[in-house]
Design an enzyme around this catalytic site. Sequence first.
Site, short mmCIF file in Angstrom:
data_model
loop_
_atom_site.label_atom_id
_atom_site.label_comp_id
_atom_site.label_asym_id
_atom_site.label_seq_id
_atom_site.Cartn_x
_atom_site.Cartn_y
_atom_site.Cartn_z
N SER A 1 0.33 -1.26 0.11
CA SER A 1 0.07 -0.22 0.45
C SER A 1 1.03 1.19 0.31
O SER A 1 2.13 1.06 -0.79
CB SER A 1 -0.94 0.30 0.75
OG SER A 1 -1.87 0.78 1.04
N ASP B 1 -2.20 5.81 -4.09
CA ASP B 1 -1.24 5.93 -3.45
C ASP B 1 -0.68 4.34 -4.59
O ASP B 1 -1.68 4.30 -5.52
CB ASP B 1 -1.58 5.00 -1.82
CG ASP B 1 -2.34 3.74 -1.98
OD1 ASP B 1 -3.32 3.71 -3.10
OD2 ASP B 1 -3.02 3.23 -1.03
N ASP C 1 -0.98 1.25 -4.70
CA ASP C 1 -1.92 0.16 -5.27
C ASP C 1 -3.57 0.95 -5.80
O ASP C 1 -4.68 0.06 -5.71
CB ASP C 1 -1.93 -1.27 -3.83
CG ASP C 1 -2.77 -0.04 -2.65
OD1 ASP C 1 -1.84 0.93 -1.92
OD2 ASP C 1 -3.27 -1.24 -1.69
N ASP D 1 -6.23 2.07 -4.21
CA ASP D 1 -6.99 2.07 -3.33
C ASP D 1 -7.72 2.78 -2.34
O ASP D 1 -8.23 3.53 -2.35
CB ASP D 1 -7.07 1.47 -2.37
CG ASP D 1 -6.19 1.22 -1.52
OD1 ASP D 1 -5.75 1.56 -1.16
OD2 ASP D 1 -6.13 -0.25 -0.51
#
Length: 461
Positions: A107, A251, A253, A255
């Site tokens: 993340s 970010d 990833d 999400d």
Amino acid sequence: MTLIKSISGIRGTIGGHTGDTLNPLDIVKFTTAYATFMKRNTKTEGRGKIVVGRDARISGDMVRNIVCGTLMGMGLDVIDIDLATTPTTELAVRWTGALGGIIITASHNPRQWNALKLLNSEGEFLTKENGNEVLEIAEKEDFDYADVDNLGSYTRDNSMDQRHIESVLNLKLADVEAIKNAKFKVCVDAINSVGAVILPGLLKALGVEFTILNDTPNGDFAHNPEPLEKNLTGIMDEMKTGKYDLGIVVDPDVDRLAFICEDGKMFGEEYTLVSVADYVLSHTPGNTVSNLSSTRALRDVTEKHGGKYAASAVGEVNVTTKMKAEHAVIGGEGNGGVIYPESHYGRDALVGIALFLSSLAHKKCTASQLRATFPSYQIAKNRIDLTPSTNIDAILEKVKEMFKSEKITDIDGVKIDFPDKWVHLRKSNTEPIIRVYSEAATMEEADALGKKLMQVVYDMQ
């Protein structure tokens, strides 16, 4: 060097000694434990499938190869969707009828980190109880591998990005025509990860003119990857040129989602969810959920639309569980995580972008004008460093007793709600610290409230 096993999965720094970091041997062990858990607890005909997706981290290819080979060694068929966002991987689990999925991403953590995030058959994160069972299997090494006649297969599937984009375009509240007619110009910071792969396709489909900064998905992050104001000077300076209607930051990833106004000022990470919720609630009235450390503005907006707001413990799986219980039409986290059940129960920046642009297009206003329509709060974030021997639970109990005349919520640490402000103290799952979040009308007042509670804690030690 660090290896952390928690409700968020298995994460750590790359390299180092076995048991201390996220290294090949530990990747095999925890992947095997997850595969064992899924085979024991999920009914399926045949071998069963697991979806594997990854962000663009430098270590991603190495980790992906180990994960896929291990799953095959456990007799599971692998669907490798390669470079993919966390929400894309979550959706792919549902679309393929897989037993579950593994997302290889740390993340917002820096480049030396990676992680295995574990999904169930609904494409949602494992519960704390399920995660603990996986860790117990790993600890005992209670597993058996498949024999040569029962090894799993490997399939590469590059279709999921387009399916994800199409699913967003097909949402009832994603007003594609309104967005196209608005002729938006946006600047995107894709942090040199998978946002650079999928967001151009989404923005083209929405008819948005765009410039992408940090557009090479090589995992060499251009700056600290957490989408906070202190890390975003590059795109904020670009926005100040006056060439764009909106700045979009994700970010690694994809999400989490943050916006920057047309004048180069932050829209406010906490207000990503607030603004999207306001748009959704204006068309589909209902309830909302966020975690205890998120802004009170969501409660205000929800009640304005006649709905009911509820708070959950911190952690995405806790938010989604509460959303289902409250039949929430929108929810998420104040870190820029939008969860829209009409799509799926997972934070999804693509969904957030489409709904936010729809709102701007409908209201025919600038981002800064939209931001000014919401209640204005400021959140201060502090921490108290403790020794490992400190009894954090006892301290929190004393805090509850001291402020018992106020509204207290203790499902995750202690949150004290005053009429015009709040403070939330919770122990970290990974460090000997207490996180102290406080919110008030101004940053000075919020910080003063947090510092006041910190002093209370210090005096108890």
